[in-house]
Design a protein around this motif. Structure first.
Motif, short mmCIF file in Angstrom:
data_model
loop_
_atom_site.label_atom_id
_atom_site.label_comp_id
_atom_site.label_asym_id
_atom_site.label_seq_id
_atom_site.Cartn_x
_atom_site.Cartn_y
_atom_site.Cartn_z
N ALA A 28 -2.93 5.53 2.05
CA ALA A 28 -3.92 6.05 1.09
C ALA A 28 -4.36 7.46 1.43
O ALA A 28 -4.79 8.21 0.56
N LEU A 29 -4.24 7.84 2.70
CA LEU A 29 -4.78 9.12 3.16
C LEU A 29 -3.79 10.27 3.06
O LEU A 29 -4.18 11.44 3.14
N GLN A 30 -2.50 9.98 2.88
CA GLN A 30 -1.48 11.02 3.02
C GLN A 30 -1.51 12.05 1.90
O GLN A 30 -1.00 13.17 2.07
N GLU A 31 -2.12 11.72 0.75
CA GLU A 31 -2.17 12.68 -0.35
C GLU A 31 -3.60 13.12 -0.68
O GLU A 31 -3.82 13.75 -1.72
N VAL A 32 -4.56 12.80 0.16
CA VAL A 32 -5.95 13.14 -0.12
C VAL A 32 -6.19 14.61 0.20
O VAL A 32 -6.07 15.05 1.34
N LEU A 33 -6.55 15.38 -0.84
CA LEU A 33 -6.84 16.80 -0.69
C LEU A 33 -8.34 17.03 -0.78
O LEU A 33 -9.00 16.56 -1.71
N LEU A 34 -8.87 17.80 0.16
CA LEU A 34 -10.29 18.15 0.15
C LEU A 34 -10.53 19.30 -0.82
O LEU A 34 -9.59 19.88 -1.37
N SER A 35 -11.78 19.64 -1.03
CA SER A 35 -12.13 20.66 -2.02
C SER A 35 -11.58 22.04 -1.68
O SER A 35 -11.43 22.88 -2.56
N ASP A 36 -11.26 22.27 -0.41
CA ASP A 36 -10.69 23.57 -0.02
C ASP A 36 -9.17 23.59 -0.12
O ASP A 36 -8.52 24.57 0.25
N GLY A 37 -8.58 22.50 -0.64
CA GLY A 37 -7.15 22.44 -0.84
C GLY A 37 -6.35 21.96 0.34
O GLY A 37 -5.12 21.86 0.26
N ALA A 50 0.81 -1.22 0.00
CA ALA A 50 0.00 0.00 0.00
C ALA A 50 0.85 1.27 0.00
O ALA A 50 0.37 2.34 -0.40
N MET A 51 2.10 1.17 0.43
CA MET A 51 2.96 2.35 0.44
C MET A 51 3.22 2.86 -0.97
O MET A 51 3.62 4.01 -1.15
N TRP A 52 3.01 2.00 -1.95
CA TRP A 52 3.18 2.40 -3.34
C TRP A 52 1.83 2.74 -3.99
O TRP A 52 1.55 3.90 -4.26
N ASP A 53 1.01 1.75 -4.23
CA ASP A 53 -0.16 2.03 -5.08
C ASP A 53 -1.27 2.81 -4.37
O ASP A 53 -2.04 3.51 -5.04
N PHE A 54 -1.37 2.74 -3.05
CA PHE A 54 -2.33 3.60 -2.35
C PHE A 54 -1.84 5.05 -2.34
O PHE A 54 -2.63 5.98 -2.49
N ALA A 55 -0.54 5.23 -2.16
CA ALA A 55 0.01 6.57 -2.01
C ALA A 55 0.13 7.31 -3.34
O ALA A 55 0.16 8.55 -3.36
N GLU A 56 0.19 6.58 -4.45
CA GLU A 56 0.50 7.20 -5.74
C GLU A 56 -0.69 7.29 -6.68
O GLU A 56 -0.53 7.73 -7.82
N HIS A 92 -7.27 9.00 -4.47
CA HIS A 92 -7.30 10.15 -3.56
C HIS A 92 -8.52 11.03 -3.82
O HIS A 92 -9.18 11.47 -2.88
N ALA A 93 -8.83 11.26 -5.08
CA ALA A 93 -9.98 12.10 -5.41
C ALA A 93 -11.29 11.46 -4.97
O ALA A 93 -12.18 12.13 -4.43
N LYS A 94 -11.41 10.16 -5.19
CA LYS A 94 -12.63 9.46 -4.79
C LYS A 94 -12.77 9.44 -3.26
O LYS A 94 -13.88 9.55 -2.74
N THR A 95 -11.64 9.30 -2.58
CA THR A 95 -11.68 9.29 -1.11
C THR A 95 -12.10 10.66 -0.59
O THR A 95 -12.88 10.76 0.37
N ALA A 96 -11.59 11.72 -1.18
CA ALA A 96 -11.97 13.07 -0.77
C ALA A 96 -13.47 13.29 -0.96
O ALA A 96 -14.16 13.81 -0.07
N ASP A 97 -13.99 12.90 -2.12
CA ASP A 97 -15.42 13.05 -2.39
C ASP A 97 -16.24 12.24 -1.39
O ASP A 97 -17.30 12.69 -0.92
N PHE A 98 -15.76 11.05 -1.11
CA PHE A 98 -16.45 10.15 -0.19
C PHE A 98 -16.54 10.77 1.20
O PHE A 98 -17.62 10.83 1.81
N TYR A 99 -15.43 11.28 1.68
CA TYR A 99 -15.38 11.87 3.02
C TYR A 99 -16.23 13.15 3.08
O TYR A 99 -17.00 13.35 4.03
N GLU A 100 -16.12 13.98 2.06
CA GLU A 100 -16.89 15.22 2.05
C GLU A 100 -18.38 14.97 1.84
O GLU A 100 -19.20 15.85 2.12
N GLY A 101 -18.70 13.77 1.41
CA GLY A 101 -20.10 13.38 1.28
C GLY A 101 -20.70 12.87 2.58
O GLY A 101 -21.82 12.38 2.60
#
Length: 234
Positions: free
Chosen positions: A140-149, A107-113, A118-127
């Protein structure tokens, strides 16, 4: 009906000169699966690219694999779920109430990269949905950016596999980065167990993280509790 999306790694080796094998840490899937199956919750297991999932052989060792995981390992119906997974693009994330990232060094590779992940996770959380991860699944969470940046984990309390424990696991020279430090750099209020490899789970409302394989069951239980809380609107 509630439903859970479980994401497991496709990555099969440490990217170094010896290319040591890695993959999914099986108990981090099975312990979570056991808790939600007992609660009657439907689950789908997917991966970033889809296809067959490689299980890290170290997670199958005599002193590592417990009875519950061994039972799943010996269950052909369960193991078939890892033979031809759908990709994260093949499922409708809107139909799920929880996303859970199982660990394993892969996961240190394909989750992080994976920017799509990341985009789907952000949408999911903001939903308003629940995001859960254990051990290296937290990558998987270290590069997830929310809509406010801002980073999803910025200002949140959480955990993940510690850099000290990479040494205990004998792979500090093989891992591509210090995940603990990366999480801190992105604003996570990181904590870990006082005793190396001891159970440690942190709940920050809809974000639930576990430190290591020994945290998978409690992480699942806390995730189930949070899912029910969100569903009840409390």
């Amino acid at each position: 009906m509630s439903k859970v999306l479980i994401i497991v790694t496709n990555h099969t080796k440490f990217d170094n000169s010896k290319a040591a094998p890695t993959g999914l840490w099986l108990s981090e899937l099975t312990h979570f699966y056991d808790v939600f199956e007992a609660a009657g919750i439907a689950m789908d297991i997917v991966s970033p690219k889809g296809g067959r999932i490689h299980v890290d052989g170290r997670s199958l060792g005599f002193f590592v694999m417990d009875k519950a995981t061994k039972k799943r390992r010996q269950d052909p119906a369960f193991m078939t779920l890892l033979e031809n997974t759908k990709s994260i693009s093949d499922v409708n994330w809107a139909t799920y109430d929880v996303v859970y990232f199982a660990g394993g060094h892969g996961a240190m590779w394909d989750f992080a990269e994976n920017s799509e992940l990341h985009a789907k996770t952000a949408d999911f959380y903001e939903g308003g949905k629940v995001v859960s991860a254990v051990c290296h699944g937290v990558a998987a969470l270290q590069e997830v950016l929310l809509s406010d940046g801002t980073y999803l984990i910025d200002g949140k309390r959480g955990t993940g596999f510690s850099y000290f424990d990479e040494g205990i696991a004998g792979v500090k020279r093989l891992v591509p980065y210090n995940m603990e430090q990366r999480l801190k750099d992105r604003g996570l209020q990181y904590s870990k167990a006082m005793i190396p490899l001891a159970q440690h789970t942190v709940v920050d409302e809809r974000l639930i993280t576990g430190q290591n394989p020994n945290s998978a069951t409690v992480t699942a239980e806390r995730t189930l509790e949070e899912m029910k809380r969100v569903a009840s609107g409390t």
